[in-house]
Design a protein around this motif. Structure first.
Motif, mmCIF file in Angstrom:
data_model
loop_
_atom_site.group_PDB
_atom_site.id
_atom_site.type_symbol
_atom_site.label_atom_id
_atom_site.label_comp_id
_atom_site.label_asym_id
_atom_site.label_seq_id
_atom_site.Cartn_x
_atom_site.Cartn_y
_atom_site.Cartn_z
ATOM 1 N N ASN A 17 0.846 -1.186 0.000
ATOM 2 C CA ASN A 17 0.000 0.000 0.000
ATOM 3 C C ASN A 17 0.891 1.249 0.000
ATOM 4 N N HIS A 18 0.268 2.392 -0.119
ATOM 5 C CA HIS A 18 0.988 3.662 -0.242
ATOM 6 C C HIS A 18 1.499 4.117 1.120
ATOM 7 N N GLY B 200 2.276 7.080 2.034
ATOM 8 C CA GLY B 200 1.840 8.411 2.454
ATOM 9 C C GLY B 200 0.359 8.537 2.712
ATOM 10 N N THR B 201 -0.437 7.673 2.105
ATOM 11 C CA THR B 201 -1.887 7.863 2.182
ATOM 12 C C THR B 201 -2.603 6.805 3.003
ATOM 13 N N THR B 202 -1.893 5.769 3.430
ATOM 14 C CA THR B 202 -2.533 4.687 4.184
ATOM 15 C C THR B 202 -2.441 4.966 5.680
ATOM 16 N N ARG B 203 -3.597 5.053 6.333
ATOM 17 C CA ARG B 203 -3.610 5.301 7.767
ATOM 18 C C ARG B 203 -2.945 4.150 8.517
#
Length: 384
Positions: free
Chosen positions: A211-212, A214-217
């Motif tokens: 997953n990313h 920077g954008t994955t909580r």
């Protein structure tokens, strides 16, 4: 050829920027090392034979009687030291030279050997050459082993066991730099080895979800690196708890991007101890943690407690002026031959740094020459 000249010839082969060595099986460097071995055999008029497992043998003297074999290996771990392996091979040729100069003629055949892929740095299984020779590593499994680029050993070489060559080995004595501080603490140059601790290698596969970064909580992540970090810390704690040693020295991350959460982490464990129970206890502690993270544990190699021939060990210790007798946690081809029923012993040469598998690995020239003298005495004793 003197010890110093042989050592100088080997020095540049596979030298890495770190000052250590990268001499991996079935590479250009390995080919150059094997050519060097063949050249040393030819210079002495020794009969060079390569067995079906790819190991090299330089025979001195003819006859059907099983002979006395000395030697070691020439490959290295990544950025390894100069002495681990090559010291035994160079010392063996030097011992033959010393015996010939003294007018000694062996009553039994004597061979210097170079075992292939002892470190297992490329294909992952240590002592592959001696394991295949003895049948301890099935040829088909060996051929299926792959390197980091996915190249299978079987794509490069056709290998198999060689019971005929194994039957020619009446006794094996491997000289090796000590990979610890035992001799430094005792202030002795040479020791006799008594055996090898149980040791093995395991692979841990920990799945996750790419997953990313920077954008994955944080709460939405399935990051297998967290499980691997827990395993690394737990390996140290488990080793201390069970009075063993454990090392996490290799890891592979997929997709291996700085800005990507990993989808899979594969880590390797090396565990050793004075007895099998301690080592197995370490692995079981870690297996439980891996399973908590949905991981899988695979045993890639195992070698049980390997004592060397007791009568031979005692005989050599007495011959060498009551040399100290030491066990080791390091694996060696000598252990594989001992497990196959070959009378086996080892000689260790002092390492003042106590460091091995590193460019800092060292042995003083006077201690190396003491090792040559000791090895020559051993061959004279056993081949008379």
């Amino acid at each position: 050829m003197t010890f110093a000249s042989m050592w100088a010839d080997l020095a540049p082969i596979g030298r890495a920027p770190s000052g250590g060595y990268r001499r991996f099986a079935l590479t250009r460097e390995d080919h150059t090392l094997r050519e060097w071995f063949a050249g040393e055999a030819a210079a002495r008029g020794l009969d060079l034979v390569t067995d079906r497992a790819g190991n090299q043998w330089a025979w001195w003297g003819a006859g059907d009687e099983p002979g006395i074999v000395i030697g070691s290996h020439l490959d290295s771990v990544p950025d390894g030291g100069a002495f681990d392996g090559p010291l035994g091979v160079v010392s063996s040729f030097a011992a033959v030279d010393a015996l010939r100069a003294a007018g000694f003629t062996p009553a039994r055949p004597v061979a210097v050997t170079n075992f292939g892929d002892e470190e297992g740095a490329r294909f992952g299984v240590a002592c592959a050459g001696s394991r295949v020779l003895t049948g301890a590593l099935p040829a088909e499994r060996a051929k299926a082993l792959t390197d980091a680029d996915g190249i299978a050993m079987g794509e490069l070489v056709d290998i198999g066991p060689d019971p005929e060559m194994l039957a020619r080995v009446g006794a094996f004595v491997e000289l090796h730099v000590e990979q610890g501080r035992g001799l430094a603490d005792l202030d002795r140059a040479v020791a006799v080895g008594s055996g090898i601790w149980p040791h093995g290698r395991w692979r841990f596969d920990l799945p996750g979800e790419a997953n990313h970064a920077g954008t994955t909580r944080l709460e939405d992540r399935r990051d297998p690196m967290l499980g691997y970090a827990q395993l690394v810390l737990a390996a140290r704690a488990a080793a201390a708890k069970h009075d063993a040693v454990a090392t996490c020295g290799k890891v592979r991350v997929e997709p291996n991007g700085v800005n990507a959460i990993p989808s899979l982490v594969t880590g390797w464990l090396d565990a050793r101890g004075a007895d099998e129970e301690r080592v197995r206890a370490v692995v079981e502690d870690l297996r439980a943690i891996a399973q908590e993270h949905g991981g899988r544990v695979t045993e890639e190699s195992w070698t049980g407690l390997t004592p060397f021939d007791g009568s031979l060990t005692g005989r050599l210790a007495t011959l060498l002026d009551d040399a100290p007798v030491l066990a080791t946690g390091a694996g060696h081809d000598a252990g594989i031959l001992a497990a196959a029923g070959v009378p086996t012993a080892m000689l260790f040469v002092r390492n003042p740094t106590g460091v091995s598998h590193s460019p800092a690995e060292w042995a003083e020239e006077q201690d190396c020459l003491a090792g040559v003298t000791a090895l020559a005495k051993v061959v004279e004793e056993l081949a008379s």
